[in-house]
Design a protein around this motif. Structure first.
Motif, short mmCIF file in Angstrom:
data_model
loop_
_atom_site.label_atom_id
_atom_site.label_comp_id
_atom_site.label_asym_id
_atom_site.label_seq_id
_atom_site.Cartn_x
_atom_site.Cartn_y
_atom_site.Cartn_z
N ALA A 32 0.85 -1.18 0.00
CA ALA A 32 0.00 0.00 0.00
C ALA A 32 0.89 1.23 0.00
O ALA A 32 1.92 1.27 0.67
CB ALA A 32 -0.91 0.00 1.23
N SER A 33 0.49 2.25 -0.75
CA SER A 33 1.27 3.48 -0.81
C SER A 33 0.33 4.68 -0.88
O SER A 33 -0.75 4.61 -1.48
CB SER A 33 2.23 3.47 -1.99
OG SER A 33 1.53 3.36 -3.21
N LEU A 34 0.77 5.78 -0.26
CA LEU A 34 0.03 7.03 -0.28
C LEU A 34 1.01 8.16 -0.54
O LEU A 34 2.15 8.14 -0.09
CB LEU A 34 -0.67 7.28 1.07
CG LEU A 34 -1.79 6.33 1.49
CD1 LEU A 34 -2.21 6.62 2.92
CD2 LEU A 34 -2.99 6.47 0.54
N ALA A 35 0.55 9.17 -1.28
CA ALA A 35 1.37 10.36 -1.54
C ALA A 35 0.45 11.56 -1.65
O ALA A 35 -0.70 11.45 -2.09
CB ALA A 35 2.19 10.20 -2.81
N GLY A 36 0.96 12.71 -1.23
CA GLY A 36 0.21 13.95 -1.33
C GLY A 36 1.17 15.09 -1.58
O GLY A 36 2.39 14.96 -1.42
N GLY A 37 0.61 16.26 -1.97
CA GLY A 37 1.51 17.36 -2.22
C GLY A 37 0.81 18.62 -2.69
O GLY A 37 -0.39 18.81 -2.45
N SER A 38 1.56 19.45 -3.37
CA SER A 38 1.08 20.75 -3.83
C SER A 38 -0.13 20.60 -4.75
O SER A 38 -0.34 19.55 -5.35
CB SER A 38 2.19 21.48 -4.59
OG SER A 38 3.38 21.53 -3.85
#
Length: 681
Positions: free
Chosen positions: A203-209
């Motif tokens: 499982a992977s999660l990413a967030g940002g601008s």
């Protein structure tokens, strides 16, 4: 490899003694038992003293030596990377994981020979071409199956997989019609997905601008002799300027059944996108919107008998809704554009090994069909658009049949591969077309090879080229196919410390298709340019200091492409063909800071030839040249066996630039993410 021949029960047994690094070494092992002795101590003793004083990164060493032994899709019969007399750029899983990219399109930016003209960010939409070609001249494959879209190359990278599911990406530079069939005009890109054995979940999660979010869940499991992989992925952003928001949902399943007679492979993928298309096709109407739905599936058998038979069948469905006005339409605007393409095909590839080398032969059938309210020939009975309150009023179809023949010979230090494709296309007056090619390489010494090749190719016009009529475009149903012949030559270097290549290529193109207009026109129309020729060079050097001297040293990469395009003089303004990259330089540094902590830094310089029609406040103000630009990306990642945590910055110096026309690209974009993997074996 160098081998010692022994006899045991009348069967030849080859004992591995050391790396010979010959292009034909693995070919010698076919149908023989191989005993591999452990030479780790010998290797360590034979390396320089500096290696003993530092921690050796064994995974990097493994990657270095395995590259030559990867089987790549560059000819009709199976071939190792080291055997191919062509330039193939291979991005392996470790490079993919380290790179500051969250999409295939962003990742391809780091290949000098590839031109990625981004419209939408994060894989929403990009036009990908190779060595000065156009986006319609590059063939895209998923696990060796053609997924190219017949409506337009803008949809070629509607992929159902995220980077987390990709094992490697192979970029074959130059024409490849005799390998893949029509439309592999200037190059081909094959995306190979992972097929892990055993039971695991990631499982992977990413967030940002800009309100960016990316989530991925994937699992692998085993049932008897069959391995399965299932993945879902979702990505979204609010957009970096007005009307650049997007959502992207993917689902992908694959399985592999290994039996005594061979291997059966199945894949099924779905992707759905909706995105603000600010000035994508014309800045005169910046409030555009597009939604696509793509389904793709294939079934493939790989036999392992003396005569290797590899039949496959596939199907691709792509539905597209394009809105010139996302809201507040003009009074004259009647309806959106609706398109639905169906592509299905079957092929049989076969090859046999004998004393004279490997001979491959096969046939392929491909059918392409489109329903639309703007593209094609008027239908007698309109057809409802699935899921929409609209009707298709036009359609068209075409069928292609191709036959292939190829032979690879291994003579001392020479490897010679020659072949041809014969092709027939329904609805055309071309008759039977034959496209030959030959690749020759000579091994000078361990890790040093000279090569040369001559290949020909063809590309059919897309349905958009033939039929699209809009406020700023008019199609041309009388277009002829494009044809080309390319010759190239150079050398490849593959040493423990230095790996790279230098190549010169020349492509002669005939009847090249481009959307053009005159100074006084407001409407673009596609035409067959009489002749268009490309002369270029490509250089690449990988300095593997960490592989050779230990973990505290960096690995460096430098690559450069120069491409000069000569055309017959015309009064036309070009929209695609003449806007090729003249210079592209890529520099990369990968450094281990401390144990498990790495930084990957990339610089990309691009200088594009040609001009574009500049708009200000929706008003055309004239032709302007593309400005060269330099962008920098970086990624800091902490990696253990189960956990990865990263932060990345794209466009680090907040440069203002555009890849195509008036479509401005994002400024500095920061992302944070983590990934966790569980093994249940």
């Amino acid at each position: 490899m160098k081998f010692l021949n022994l006899k045991q029960n009348a069967q030849a047994i080859l004992t591995f003694k050391k790396w010979g690094r010959k292009s034909y070494s693995s070919f010698l092992t076919l149908k023989k038992a191989v005993v591999i002795s452990v030479l780790s101590v010998v290797y360590l003793i034979s390396t320089p003293v500096i290696t003993l004083a530092t921690a050796q990164d064994t995974s990097e060493v493994k990657m270095q030596y395995d590259l030559d032994e990867i089987e790549v899709s560059a000819q009709r019969s199976p071939a190792l990377y080291s055997q191919v007399a062509r330039i193939i750029s291979v991005l392996e899983s470790k490079e993919i994981e380290a790179a500051p990219a969250q999409s295939v399109q962003d990742l391809l930016e780091y290949i000098a020979g590839v031109d990625v003209r981004q419209r939408g960010t994060e894989g929403v939409q990009a036009d990908v071409s190779v060595r000065g070609g156009t986006f319609d001249q590059t063939l895209i494959l998923l696990n060796g199956i053609n997924i190219t879209d017949p409506q337009t190359g803008h949809h070629n990278l509607n992929l159902p997989v995220s980077l987390a599911q990709i094992e490697r990406i192979e970029i074959l530079e130059g024409p490849a019609a005799r390998v893949y069939g029509p439309n592999a005009f200037s190059g081909a890109i094959n995306i190979v997905t992972k097929q892990n054995k055993g039971n695991s979940m990631q499982a992977s999660l990413a967030g940002g601008s800009f309100g960016f979010f990316d989530g991925n869940l994937a699992g692998s499991f085993q049932t008897g002799k069959m391995s399965h992989m299932l993945a879902i992925n979702g990505k979204r952003s609010d957009g970096y300027i007005n009307n650049t928001d997007f959502t992207d949902l993917n689902g992908f399943y694959s399985n592999q059944l290994n039996g005594k007679m061979g291997t059966l492979k199945f894949q099924l993928g779905l992707t759905e996108k909706g995105f603000g298309a600010n000035s994508f096709y014309t800045p005169k109407y910046p409030n555009q919107y597009e939604a696509t739905k793509t389904l793709f599936t294939s079934l493939k058998w790989e036999g392992n008998g003396k005569l290797h038979l590899t039949p496959s069948v596939y199907y691709r469905r792509n539905q597209d809704r394009f809105e010139l006005f996302r809201d507040n339409p003009a009074s004259w605007y009647v309806d959106h554009n609706y398109h639905l393409t169906h592509v299905y095909g079957a092929n049989l590839n076969s090859w046999i090994q004998w004393a004279g080398g490997k001979t491959a032969f096969g046939v392929e059938y491909r059918s392409e069909h489109i329903f639309s309210n703007t593209l094609g020939i008027d239908m007698d009975d309109p057809k409802d658009v699935p899921g929409e309150d609209a009707q298709f009023t036009k359609s068209d179809s075409r069928n292609m049949v191709s036959g292939f023949l190829e032979h690879a010979a291994y003579i001392d230090n020479w490897i010679i591969t020659a072949g041809l494709m014969a092709n027939y296309i329904s609805g055309s007056d071309l008759g039977l077309n034959v496209f030959p090619g030959i690749d020759v390489s000579y091994v000078i010494s361990d890790g040093v090879k000279l090569y040369s090749s001559y290949n020909t190719s063809l590309r059919m016009p897309t349905f958009t080229d033939l039929y699209y009529d809009g406020p700023t475009n008019i199609g041309n149903p009388d277009l002829k196919p494009e044809k080309s012949a390319t010759i190239e030559g150079g050398f490849k270097l593959n040493k423990p410390l230095v790996r790279g290549h230098a190549v010169v290529f020349y492509r002669r193109g005939k009847d090249i298709i481009d959307w053009v207009k005159t100074e006084d026109d407001e409407v673009w129309t596609p035409q067959n340019l009489t002749e268009l020729n490309n002369l270029g060079i490509e250089l690449q050097t990988n300095l593997l200091f960490r592989n050779r001297f230990g973990a505290k040293y960096p690995n460096l990469q430098f690559s450069y492409l120069f491409n000069s395009l000569q055309k017959q003089e015309t009064d036309f303004i070009s929209n695609y063909v003449l806007d090729n990259l003249k210079h592209k330089l890529v520099a990369s540094v990968n450094q281990q800071i401390v144990k498990d902590l790495f930084v990957d830094f990339k610089l990309v310089y691009q200088d594009r030839a040609g001009t574009y029609t500049k708009f200000e406040d929706k008003v055309e103000v004239g032709q302007v040249e593309y400005d060269p630009f330099l962008t920098a990306d970086a990624k800091l990642s902490y990696n253990t066996k189960e956990l990865t945590v990263f932060t990345s910055v794209n466009n680090l110096f907040d440069v203002t630039y555009n890849d195509i026309g008036n479509v401005i690209q994002p400024g500095r974009w920061i992302k944070l993410g983590l990934s966790y993997k569980l093994n249940f074996n």
